[in-house]
Design an enzyme around this catalytic site. Sequence first.
Site, short mmCIF file in Angstrom:
data_model
loop_
_atom_site.label_atom_id
_atom_site.label_comp_id
_atom_site.label_asym_id
_atom_site.label_seq_id
_atom_site.Cartn_x
_atom_site.Cartn_y
_atom_site.Cartn_z
N HIS A 123 0.91 -1.22 0.15
CA HIS A 123 0.11 0.06 0.00
C HIS A 123 0.95 1.30 -0.11
O HIS A 123 1.13 1.88 1.03
CB HIS A 123 -0.82 -0.07 1.22
CG HIS A 123 -2.16 -1.10 1.21
ND1 HIS A 123 -1.65 -2.52 1.58
CD2 HIS A 123 -3.26 -1.12 0.72
CE1 HIS A 123 -2.99 -3.12 1.40
NE2 HIS A 123 -3.73 -2.19 0.90
N GLU A 130 0.77 -7.00 0.72
CA GLU A 130 1.82 -7.07 2.00
C GLU A 130 0.85 -7.31 3.41
O GLU A 130 1.65 -7.46 4.18
CB GLU A 130 2.47 -5.86 1.94
CG GLU A 130 2.20 -4.68 2.85
CD GLU A 130 1.20 -3.83 2.26
OE1 GLU A 130 1.11 -2.71 2.77
OE2 GLU A 130 0.39 -4.34 1.37
#
Length: 322
Positions: A141, A218
């Site tokens: 992100h 992630e």
Amino acid sequence: MIGTAGPPARPRIPLGDRIVAAAFTVGWAVVRHVPERVAAWFFRVLADLLWRRRGTSVLRLEANLARVLGRRPPGTADAVDPAVRALARAGMRSYFRYWMELFRSACYDRERILADTRTIGAEAIFDNLGEGRGVVLALPHTGNYDLAGAWLVHKGHPFTTVAERLKPESLFDRFVDYRQKLGMEVLPLTARGGGSAMAFGTLAKRLREGRPVCLPAERDLTASGVAVEFFGATTRMVPGPALLAIQTGAALLPATLWFEGGGWGIRIHEEIPVPAEGTRQEKVTVMTQTMAAAFEKGIAEHPEDWHMLQRLWLDDLDKRTS
């Protein structure tokens, strides 16, 4: 009396969800009409205000960025390392810039996105697609995912992605509509009302057709997440990118994003190969750890543009700063 019952009552939407939906509606309606300099100033002021208050999200961002800098994550009552504190301020400004750009998305045309996006290693995307091979782009992100996606669409490669359901449902629908207008095919991660939406099969089909797929990757703190070492501690990441590459033969390319002046940066890291030996799970583990290492490199280069305001590492899950 039989046959006199009216239509079923619509589920009541909690007040908090209605307020959030209303705020986003106002943002989309108003911010795009404000001069960009004014909008940028306003969102920086909001970011600095929240940064000074050191609420839950800022505390979590500070703790996460401390790991990136190799410092001990601070507790709620601890004095914060000045470097971490300054980086968190830059991080909040970056995060709010993302929202400002999202609300002003109608102002970013094809020419500006292509002209103001700098890429490193993007040839790996186009070379593979040119050979008819699908590409899995796995991203943390960072930066502005949506405008990076618009860049790929404007380069002639519409792609498929997944989206986690938001509350209320109307807000999720608005985000899906926004991304579809940018040229993305958006699959819900879960079905309406819960349960699997079977997105994996559609993603695999797109890859076998020689098309790109983009996946945030992630953070997966569920039991299905793959344990990896990340900035010196253990977390779990999404197994989907590696599984798709193994199953379809697509190229797995980690990508990291950042803000660069008034524009955007995209780095495509080296392809992660499928190991020649090992069980399917062992291959997924090795590939996901390699993906984590690529994310480390990209985040370390632009830590202020990593928008991780949630708990990520397993040893943070039992703490109360998030």
